[in-house]
Design a protein around this motif. Structure first.
Motif, mmCIF file in Angstrom:
data_model
loop_
_atom_site.group_PDB
_atom_site.id
_atom_site.type_symbol
_atom_site.label_atom_id
_atom_site.label_comp_id
_atom_site.label_asym_id
_atom_site.label_seq_id
_atom_site.Cartn_x
_atom_site.Cartn_y
_atom_site.Cartn_z
ATOM 1 N N ARG A 48 38.033 7.028 49.110
ATOM 2 C CA ARG A 48 38.873 8.055 49.713
ATOM 3 C C ARG A 48 40.286 7.890 49.182
ATOM 4 N N PRO A 49 41.034 8.988 49.016
ATOM 5 C CA PRO A 49 42.375 8.868 48.447
ATOM 6 C C PRO A 49 43.239 7.807 49.132
ATOM 7 N N ASP A 50 43.143 7.706 50.461
ATOM 8 C CA ASP A 50 44.033 6.760 51.142
ATOM 9 C C ASP A 50 43.619 5.308 50.934
ATOM 10 N N ARG A 51 42.491 5.074 50.239
ATOM 11 C CA ARG A 51 42.120 3.693 49.917
ATOM 12 C C ARG A 51 42.794 3.214 48.623
ATOM 13 N N CYS A 52 43.462 4.124 47.913
ATOM 14 C CA CYS A 52 44.187 3.723 46.701
ATOM 15 C C CYS A 52 45.461 3.001 47.121
ATOM 16 N N PRO A 53 45.759 1.842 46.480
ATOM 17 C CA PRO A 53 46.945 1.074 46.902
ATOM 18 C C PRO A 53 48.267 1.838 46.755
ATOM 19 N N LEU A 54 48.287 2.839 45.871
ATOM 20 C CA LEU A 54 49.550 3.563 45.655
ATOM 21 C C LEU A 54 49.726 4.738 46.612
ATOM 22 N N THR A 106 56.648 12.451 44.203
ATOM 23 C CA THR A 106 56.709 11.494 43.104
ATOM 24 C C THR A 106 55.284 11.106 42.708
ATOM 25 N N PRO A 107 54.551 12.065 42.085
ATOM 26 C CA PRO A 107 53.146 11.782 41.766
ATOM 27 C C PRO A 107 53.018 10.719 40.687
ATOM 28 N N VAL A 108 52.069 9.816 40.852
ATOM 29 C CA VAL A 108 51.795 8.803 39.843
ATOM 30 C C VAL A 108 50.521 9.183 39.095
ATOM 31 N N GLY A 109 49.472 9.440 39.824
ATOM 32 C CA GLY A 109 48.177 9.746 39.201
ATOM 33 C C GLY A 109 47.889 11.228 39.198
ATOM 34 N N GLY A 168 47.412 0.389 38.769
ATOM 35 C CA GLY A 168 47.084 0.490 40.201
ATOM 36 C C GLY A 168 46.499 1.830 40.596
ATOM 37 N N CYS A 169 46.532 2.815 39.678
ATOM 38 C CA CYS A 169 46.065 4.161 40.005
ATOM 39 C C CYS A 169 44.535 4.190 40.077
#
Lengths: 335, 362
Positions: B324-330, B339-342, B312-313
């Motif tokens: 844009r960053p806020d378009r990423c589902p996570l 709690t960083p994922v990417g 999902g990243c």
């Protein structure tokens, strides 16, 4: 995310908050309620007492502007002072590593003792343990202090209200940078000395000039950013800072630029943040500046109704940004 | 709090109104600041709150922490935990999660992880403690490479056998080439890194201009960044795809020839993986044959494997300015600075971390 092991980042800022809320407080004092202040204020027959304790770990043990002994005295006395208490008694517990130089031990104890003597505080009990070489970083010191709170005084991180003014008692970031410069051998920042000092004179002068002072917080680990966030959260308000008004020395600015750090997040050991009613701000500033060690005091911002972020800053070019609670210990950046 | 001559509020206001004027002429634009230090300064200055809403700043692949593959961190973690090697690293690598653990979490399990501010400290530490084995995690762009190269040369001169380098340096121009080759690139102009340019020189960005995208080399003070943005917008407005040096007090066309010569003496280019982007030809370094005895992968038989991107990243698309960053589902739910994922959320310099902290404020 739950904590599985204690990490270094759990020692300050947001990491420390998490360690406290997830592991320490629920197991140690499950019935606790109310905000975490710098000292507990305990009603007792005849007087209201403030009681606090702190442990001190620092490398190097002696640094420009102080040593672990002075730090251990000031840290505890200052936690009492910001609650408006007159410090009276102190305990000192030492954990010493096998091989520690006795001359050094004597020096740091003399400086601990000197601060207590100058502040009218008696060291009345203590303990000494020695552990194997490699089990402690030279020495660790734990002090506890008891002070007397005058009747009717109520300082709390939950007291800030919109319209109040925010002050700082002097230039920020000196202690953290002095230590980091020693550890990383930053020649250009070697002139920065720790601000490690008792603040009782300054807090006393402020309270005398402005008895309605609402909050005082010792801006130690996590720096001003951490205590301002705590005040804003505990009081349910937003604090708006003006970066151009925040006193930061040249050496601290240079080191922060080099290391990619925000001076607001760097530790202090003799500098506190105060919140006073807006109408008393000028009087508070005059009182602090007139007191010994307060010439660098400044009004740095104002309290507003709760907004999206607990603390925001108006930058030197007029932009606005949030001022975050530091995530954990400060980690210098690559480039 | 900063050098007053380059952050004068009155001059900043003048530049901002000049930016507004040009912005009005060009319509919505997306500029990419390639350098992580620019990202930090833009955030620190609250610049996004001052710029016209039509000017969007996105962070590029210039955050060394963000683009270091998780497999490099995994290798360092295993060296520390399984082989008892002391890992020396820049501070901001410590918190970055690998595919398994971060170095911080490894330290909590007993690993010897030490923070240094310069590779030269690694040489000192190794010399003073010959019984212990050290590995320096050599990350960063062209800015950090010369000091690492110097450290390798020093280590060779001192014949140190207990210090090795886990080389994961990345180079900016090949990354720009990869971005430019992507047809989905949504970037109208680049703000090019000041410190990297001081080493490699302004001439190194020739291919950016050839690809038809304007670029502006600029510094890190408020007025530097504002004049960089103003120049970029002007180039867009004039449809001029050239590379302009707005940081002439530091950057020369030829860069720093001594630093470049030192780099070439110690390292040679190699294809390299970028976290979230993939492999880019010639975008990394390896030690030249005469220095391979300092290579940690050879010394310890390490295999720096492929990276797994979390499900999902969307960091790859974010790093290219496609979304844009806020378009990423996570974003903001599973993936936050705590709690960083990417990779873009792991460093405070990453696009997602900067967006999370600053852009949502508008």
């Amino acid at each position: 995310m739950t904590i599985e092991r204690v990490e270094l980042s759990h020692g300050s800022g947001d990491g420390n908050q998490r360690l406290l809320s997830e592991v320490v407080l629920p197991n140690l004092v499950p019935d606790r309620c109310g905000p975490l202040e710098d000292s507990a204020v305990v009603p007792s027959p005849g007087a209201c007492l403030a009681f606090t304790t702190d442990s001190f770990v620092v490398q190097p043990l002696e640094f420009p502007g102080g040593d672990i002994g002075k730090l251990a005295a000031c840290g505890t006395l200052n936690d009492l002072a910001v609650m408006g208490a007159r410090p009276v008694l102190m305990s000192v517990a030492l954990i010493l590593e096998e091989g520690l130089d006795a001359g050094l031990l004597a020096r740091v104890l003399r400086s601990l003792s000197a601060v207590c003597k100058a502040s009218g505080v008696a060291i009345v009990c203590g303990d000494t343990k020695v552990v194997q070489h490699g089990k402690a970083d030279g020495m660790f010191v734990t002090t506890a202090g008891i002070g007397v709170v005058p009747e009717g005084r109520s300082l709390s991180a939950a007291n800030a209200r919109p319209g109040d003014a925010v002050l700082v008692s002097g230039p920020i970031g000196c202690h953290g940078i002095a230590i980091m410069a020693q550890r990383a051998n930053l020649g250009f920042a070697s002139s920065v000395a720790s601000d490690c000092a008792p603040i009782q004179g300054l807090t006393g002068a402020l309270l005398e000039a402005v008895p309605g002072t609402k909050v005082m917080r010792d801006a130690t680990r996590g720096g001003c950013a951490a205590v301002l966030n705590e005040i804003a959260l505990d009081s349910g308000v937003t604090i708006r800072l003006r970066l151009a008004d925040i006193p930061v020395g040249e050496g601290v600015t240079g080191a922060c630029n080099y290391l990619g750090l925000d001076p607001l997040q760097v530790a202090n050991e003799g500098t506190f943040v105060a919140v006073v009613p807006g109408s008393d701000a000028a009087r508070a500033l005059v009182a602090l500046k007139a007191a010994s060690g307060g010439s660098g005091a400044a009004i740095i911002g104002a309290v507003e109704a709760k907004g999206r972020f607990p603390v925001v800053a108006v930058t030197e070019i007029g932009g606005t940004r949030p001022v975050e609670m530091p995530l954990g210990r400060l980690l210098p950046r690559i480039c | 709090m900063t050098r007053p001559q380059f952050s004068d509020p009155a001059l900043a206001r003048k530049l901002l109104s000049a930016v507004e004027q040009v912005a009005g002429r060009v319509g919505p634009v997306k500029l990419m600041e390639v350098c992580g230090t620019h990202t930090m300064e833009i955030g620190r200055l609250g610049l996004r709150s001052l710029l016209p809403r039509t000017v969007e700043l996105v962070s590029g692949p210039g955050c060394p922490v963000c683009v270091t593959p998780g497999s490099v961190i995994d290798a360092a973690v295993r060296l520390a935990l399984d082989r008892g090697v002391a890992i020396l690293t820049f501070g901001d690598m410590i918190r970055v999660p690998g595919n398994e653990l971060s170095l911080e979490k490894a330290a909590a399990q007993g690993a010897d992880v030490r923070e240094v501010v310069s590779a030269l400290q690694a040489v000192d530490l190794a010399e003073k403690d010959p019984e212990r084995r050290f590995v320096f995690v050599a990350v960063g762009f062209e800015t950090t490479v010369p000091v690492v190269a110097r450290s390798v040369v020093l280590a060779a001169g001192k014949k140190l056998a207990n210090l090795h380098f886990l080389v994961a340096h990345r180079l900016v121009p090949p990354a720009l080439d990869a971005l430019l080759a992507d047809k989905a690139l949504g970037i109208q102009a680049f703000l090019l890194p000041g410190h990297v340019s001081a080493v490699i020189g302004g001439a190194a960005y020739r291919r950016v201009a050839e690809a038809g995208v304007p670029g502006v080399i600029t510094g890190f003070e408020a007025l530097d960044i504002l004049s960089g943005i103003h120049t970029a917008l002007t180039l867009i407005a004039d449809r001029t795809a050239s590379v302009v040096n707005c940081y002439r007090r530091v950057v020369r066309p030829e860069g720093n020839p001594r630093a470049v010569a030192l780099i070439r003496r110690v390292f040679q280019p190699v294809d390299a993986a970028w976290r979230g982007i993939g492999t880019i030809p010639g975008s990394g370094f390896e030690l030249r044959p005469e220095f391979t005895m300092f290579d940690a992968t050879g010394e310890y038989g390490l295999r720096v494997g492929a990276d797994r991107m979390p499900e999902g990243c969307s960091c790859g698309s974010v790093l290219k300015g496609v979304i844009r960053p806020d378009r990423c589902p996570l974003f903001g739910s599973a993936c936050t600075p705590q709690t960083p994922v990417g990779p873009c959320m792991v460093s405070s310099e990453g696009s997602c971390a900067a967006y999370y902290r600053y852009e949502v404020a508008r």
